[in-house]
Design an enzyme around this catalytic site. Structure first.
Site, PDB file in Angstrom:
ATOM      1  N   GLU A 105      -9.687  -1.814   5.548  1.00  0.00           N
ATOM      2  CA  GLU A 105     -10.348  -1.513   6.812  1.00  0.00           C
ATOM      3  C   GLU A 105     -11.547  -2.434   7.017  1.00  0.00           C
ATOM      4  O   GLU A 105     -12.011  -3.070   6.069  1.00  0.00           O
ATOM      5  CB  GLU A 105     -10.808  -0.045   6.794  1.00  0.00           C
ATOM      6  CG  GLU A 105      -9.669   0.958   6.654  1.00  0.00           C
ATOM      7  CD  GLU A 105      -8.869   1.140   7.949  1.00  0.00           C
ATOM      8  OE1 GLU A 105      -8.923   0.268   8.840  1.00  0.00           O
ATOM      9  OE2 GLU A 105      -8.183   2.171   8.066  1.00  0.00           O
ATOM     10  N   HIS A 124      -7.187  -4.497  10.625  1.00  0.00           N
ATOM     11  CA  HIS A 124      -6.992  -4.295   9.187  1.00  0.00           C
ATOM     12  C   HIS A 124      -5.686  -4.925   8.708  1.00  0.00           C
ATOM     13  O   HIS A 124      -4.735  -5.071   9.484  1.00  0.00           O
ATOM     14  CB  HIS A 124      -7.106  -2.812   8.782  1.00  0.00           C
ATOM     15  CG  HIS A 124      -5.941  -1.935   9.107  1.00  0.00           C
ATOM     16  ND1 HIS A 124      -6.073  -0.737   9.767  1.00  0.00           N
ATOM     17  CD2 HIS A 124      -4.621  -2.050   8.842  1.00  0.00           C
ATOM     18  CE1 HIS A 124      -4.901  -0.163   9.886  1.00  0.00           C
ATOM     19  NE2 HIS A 124      -3.985  -0.941   9.336  1.00  0.00           N
ATOM     20  N   ASP A 177       0.815  -1.218   0.000  1.00  0.00           N
ATOM     21  CA  ASP A 177       0.000   0.000   0.000  1.00  0.00           C
ATOM     22  C   ASP A 177       0.849   1.268   0.000  1.00  0.00           C
ATOM     23  O   ASP A 177       2.071   1.223   0.189  1.00  0.00           O
ATOM     24  CB  ASP A 177      -0.966  -0.001   1.195  1.00  0.00           C
ATOM     25  CG  ASP A 177      -0.290  -0.404   2.512  1.00  0.00           C
ATOM     26  OD1 ASP A 177       0.947  -0.437   2.551  1.00  0.00           O
ATOM     27  OD2 ASP A 177      -1.004  -0.679   3.480  1.00  0.00           O
ATOM     28  N   ASN A 183      -7.422  -2.417  14.659  1.00  0.00           N
ATOM     29  CA  ASN A 183      -8.813  -2.782  14.359  1.00  0.00           C
ATOM     30  C   ASN A 183      -8.898  -4.019  13.461  1.00  0.00           C
ATOM     31  O   ASN A 183      -9.950  -4.324  12.906  1.00  0.00           O
ATOM     32  CB  ASN A 183      -9.555  -1.603  13.697  1.00  0.00           C
ATOM     33  CG  ASN A 183      -8.925  -1.193  12.369  1.00  0.00           C
ATOM     34  OD1 ASN A 183      -7.935  -1.787  11.932  1.00  0.00           O
ATOM     35  ND2 ASN A 183      -9.485  -0.195  11.723  1.00  0.00           N
TER      36      ASN A 183
HETATM   37  C1  GLP Z   1      -0.541   0.605   8.555  1.00  0.00           C
HETATM   38  C2  GLP Z   1      -0.234  -0.292   7.365  1.00  0.00           C
HETATM   39  C3  GLP Z   1      -0.423  -1.754   7.704  1.00  0.00           C
HETATM   40  C4  GLP Z   1       0.252  -2.068   9.024  1.00  0.00           C
HETATM   41  C5  GLP Z   1      -0.356  -1.232  10.116  1.00  0.00           C
HETATM   42  C6  GLP Z   1       0.219  -1.535  11.493  1.00  0.00           C
HETATM   43  O1  GLP Z   1      -1.886   0.905   8.668  1.00  0.00           O
HETATM   44  N1  GLP Z   1      -1.003   0.016   6.222  1.00  0.00           N
HETATM   45  O2  GLP Z   1       0.095  -2.548   6.657  1.00  0.00           O
HETATM   46  O3  GLP Z   1       0.102  -3.440   9.306  1.00  0.00           O
HETATM   47  O4  GLP Z   1      -0.093   0.117   9.805  1.00  0.00           O
HETATM   48  O5  GLP Z   1       1.373  -0.792  11.726  1.00  0.00           O
HETATM   49  P1  GLP Z   1       2.392  -1.050  12.896  1.00  0.00           P
HETATM   50  O6  GLP Z   1       3.177  -2.253  12.501  1.00  0.00           O
HETATM   51  O7  GLP Z   1       3.243   0.182  12.951  1.00  0.00           O
HETATM   52  O8  GLP Z   1       1.603  -1.282  14.124  1.00  0.00           O
END
Ligand code: GLP
Length: 250
Positions: free
Chosen positions: A148, A143, A72, A141
């Site tokens: 989402e 995702h 993404d 959440n």
């Molecule tokens: C973002 C990314 C996800 C990732 C999430 C969690 O929203 N799009 O791919 O898994 O953050 O991030 P973190 O690993 O910093 O908790």
């Protein structure tokens, strides 16, 4: 009743989670030099990338023929923006291994025609032979990528609107919450589910609820990661804190 294929490895802590994930990734890269690797951003996979960089430098782990597709990117951020996922990936991983830059694919947050870009991204993944191994993090959440809650199970790469929770969670990387982009380009759940193998990483207490719902709740679009229960070769590697709300025996 539903059949759950999803497996779980509980790691002692963040470093152990990162090492366990790196050893699986390295094994796949050694088995198939032309592996198509799907990668994620976020703080969770940083330790995995550090360990893979170490394996490249000290053990000669070879990425020269590996192809990358990232999950993404924020809409509106140029690759040079220090909070873009493009910048993150080069800075934290690609600049330190022998990957061929032409084999690195990351959604273009500045695309003039995002819809066409998304269609092309799906086509490029297919033309590369599909994703062999996909790395995922998880949002608080539930995702995955930027899919989402409510994202359709068969969704493809598309422009998505970030939830209020995700904007809040990701605000820590920006000067203030208003600077967090409201949209992103994200691979869909359908795109992710087509990967032959999936590793989802989770670390810390703030992921414990999401991990419990992912493994022990019913598979539902309301917790996107729970849909991985239906994938035939998916593993969660969670540290003890992220696994702390699981009640079942594994
Ligand atoms: C973002 C990314 C996800 C990732 C999430 C969690 O929203 N799009 O791919 O898994 O953050 O991030 P973190 O690993 O910093 O908790």
């Amino acid at each position: 009743m539903w059949v759950v294929y999803l497996r779980l490895i509980v790691a002692d802590d963040y470093d152990d989670m990162s090492r366990k994930a790196a050893s699986i990734v390295a094994e796949e890269v050694r088995k198939n030099k032309k592996l198509v690797l799907g990668l994620a951003t976020g703080s969770t996979p940083l330790g995995l990338y550090r360990e893979l960089i170490r394996m490249h430098k000290e053990e000669g782990l070879d990425f020269s023929q590996v192809k990358i597709f990232n999950l993404d990117e924020y809409v509106g951020l140029a690759p040079t923006h220090d909070q873009s996922y493009n910048y993150f990936m080069f800075h934290n991983f690609f600049n330190h291994i022998n990957i061929d830059k032409k084999d690195v694919h990351i959604p273009d947050g500045k695309s003039k025609d995002p819809e066409a870009f998304c269609r092309d991204y799906e086509r490029m993944i297919d033309e590369a032979g599909g994703i062999g191994l996909q790395i995922l993090g998880i949002g608080s959440n539930g995702h995955i990528a930027f899919n989402e809650p409510g994202s359709p199970a068969d969704s493809k790469t598309r422009v998505v609107t970030l939830s209020a929770q995700t904007i809040k969670d990701n605000a820590r990387f920006f000067r203030d919450q208003n600077e967090v982009p409201k949209k992103s380009i994200s691979m869909g759940i359908g795109t992710i589910m087509k990967a032959r193998m999936i590793i989802l990483l989770a670390s810390g207490k703030n992921k414990a609820d999401a991990i419990a719902k992912t493994l022990e709740g019913p598979p539902t679009v309301n917790v996107p990661a729970s849909l991985l229960q239906k994938h035939k070769d998916a593993i969660i590697i969670a540290d003890k804190e992220a696994a702390s709300k699981l009640t079942g025996k594994y």
